[in-house]
Motif scaffolding. Structure first.
Motif, short mmCIF file in Angstrom:
data_model
loop_
_atom_site.label_atom_id
_atom_site.label_comp_id
_atom_site.label_asym_id
_atom_site.label_seq_id
_atom_site.Cartn_x
_atom_site.Cartn_y
_atom_site.Cartn_z
N MET A 1 0.84 -1.19 0.00
CA MET A 1 0.00 0.00 0.00
C MET A 1 0.88 1.25 0.00
O MET A 1 1.85 1.33 0.75
N ARG A 2 0.55 2.19 -0.86
CA ARG A 2 1.28 3.45 -0.96
C ARG A 2 0.50 4.55 -0.24
O ARG A 2 -0.72 4.60 -0.31
N LEU A 3 1.24 5.41 0.43
CA LEU A 3 0.63 6.53 1.15
C LEU A 3 0.51 7.75 0.25
O LEU A 3 1.31 7.93 -0.67
N GLU A 4 -0.48 8.59 0.55
CA GLU A 4 -0.69 9.83 -0.18
C GLU A 4 -0.88 10.96 0.79
O GLU A 4 -1.46 10.80 1.86
N THR A 78 8.72 10.07 -3.76
CA THR A 78 7.39 10.61 -4.03
C THR A 78 7.35 11.49 -5.27
O THR A 78 8.37 11.99 -5.72
N VAL A 79 6.15 11.69 -5.78
CA VAL A 79 5.89 12.63 -6.87
C VAL A 79 4.81 13.59 -6.38
O VAL A 79 3.80 13.17 -5.82
N GLY A 100 3.60 7.96 -3.02
CA GLY A 100 4.63 7.02 -3.41
C GLY A 100 5.29 6.28 -2.28
O GLY A 100 5.95 5.27 -2.50
N LYS A 101 5.15 6.75 -1.05
CA LYS A 101 5.83 6.09 0.07
C LYS A 101 5.07 4.85 0.51
O LYS A 101 3.85 4.82 0.52
N GLU A 102 5.84 3.83 0.89
CA GLU A 102 5.27 2.60 1.43
C GLU A 102 4.68 2.86 2.82
O GLU A 102 5.17 3.73 3.55
N ASN A 104 4.41 2.53 6.48
CA ASN A 104 5.09 2.14 7.71
C ASN A 104 4.93 3.30 8.68
O ASN A 104 4.38 4.36 8.31
N GLU A 105 5.38 3.15 9.89
CA GLU A 105 5.12 4.16 10.91
C GLU A 105 5.75 5.52 10.55
O GLU A 105 5.10 6.56 10.67
N ASP A 106 7.00 5.52 10.12
CA ASP A 106 7.66 6.78 9.75
C ASP A 106 6.96 7.46 8.59
O ASP A 106 6.77 8.67 8.58
N ASN A 107 6.58 6.68 7.59
CA ASN A 107 5.94 7.25 6.41
C ASN A 107 4.51 7.71 6.70
O ASN A 107 4.02 8.64 6.07
N LEU A 108 3.84 7.09 7.65
CA LEU A 108 2.52 7.55 8.07
C LEU A 108 2.64 8.94 8.69
O LEU A 108 1.85 9.83 8.40
N LYS A 109 3.66 9.13 9.52
CA LYS A 109 3.93 10.46 10.10
C LYS A 109 4.20 11.46 8.97
O LYS A 109 3.69 12.57 8.99
N TRP A 110 5.00 11.05 7.97
CA TRP A 110 5.29 11.90 6.82
C TRP A 110 3.99 12.33 6.13
O TRP A 110 3.81 13.51 5.81
N ALA A 111 3.09 11.38 5.88
CA ALA A 111 1.85 11.68 5.16
C ALA A 111 1.01 12.71 5.91
O ALA A 111 0.46 13.64 5.32
N LEU A 112 0.93 12.56 7.23
CA LEU A 112 0.16 13.52 8.03
C LEU A 112 0.81 14.90 8.01
O LEU A 112 0.14 15.91 7.83
N GLU A 113 2.12 14.94 8.20
CA GLU A 113 2.82 16.23 8.20
C GLU A 113 2.75 16.90 6.83
O GLU A 113 2.53 18.10 6.75
N ASN A 114 2.94 16.13 5.77
CA ASN A 114 2.91 16.74 4.45
C ASN A 114 1.51 17.19 4.04
O ASN A 114 1.37 18.18 3.33
#
Length: 146
Positions: A1-4, A78-79, A100-102, A104-114
């Protein structure tokens, strides 16, 4: 699953003005970045600097469709895709999607911040284009390295 990461806003300006507000560094430095070594153009690579960070950010794989879309890569995973939709009242809906990010916990934080970051970008763009207000000025000084 990719995060957006997603954000959307309606700006009471014609699509041509909104597009120019995003691709033109003379305008972008009024609400988003502090420096750019050029205008966003298809096939060009740029360097952006933000007022609150010492780092410089390479902007690559730029693709423009005039008054319709802007895409680029600034994180190799990411794009960023910015789409513009002209409305009958001559206003513009601006949508930002970064993906584009997979998962995981770090990338979930990224998605929320971005998502919050892109919402801020859109609010600053709207304030600048509609009212000439620079919302970003001083807003993130607390993040500067001391």
């Amino acid at each position: 699953m990719r995060l957006e990461s997603n954000a959307t806003i309606q700006i009471q300006k014609p699509v041509e003005e909104v597009f120019e507000g995003i691709v033109n560094p003379e305008k972008m430095t009024k609400y988003f970045i502090s420096e750019s070594n050029g205008k966003l153009e298809t096939g060009k690579d740029l360097i952006w600097k933000f007022p609150e960070f010492d780092d410089k950010f390479p902007i690559k794989e730029i693709k423009l469709e005039t008054n319709r879309s802007i895409s680029f890569v600034w994180d190799p995973e990411t794009v960023v895709i910015i789409t513009l939709e002209k409305l009958p009242d001559n206003s513009t809906i601006v949508r930002v999607n970064e993906n584009g990010k997979e998962l995981n916990e770090d990338n979930l934080k990224w998605a929320l911040e971005n998502s919050g970051g892109w919402a801020n970008f859109l609010a600053c763009l709207k304030a600048y284009l509609e009212y000439g207000i620079q919302l970003r000025k001083g807003a993130f000084d607390f993040m500067r390295k001391k």
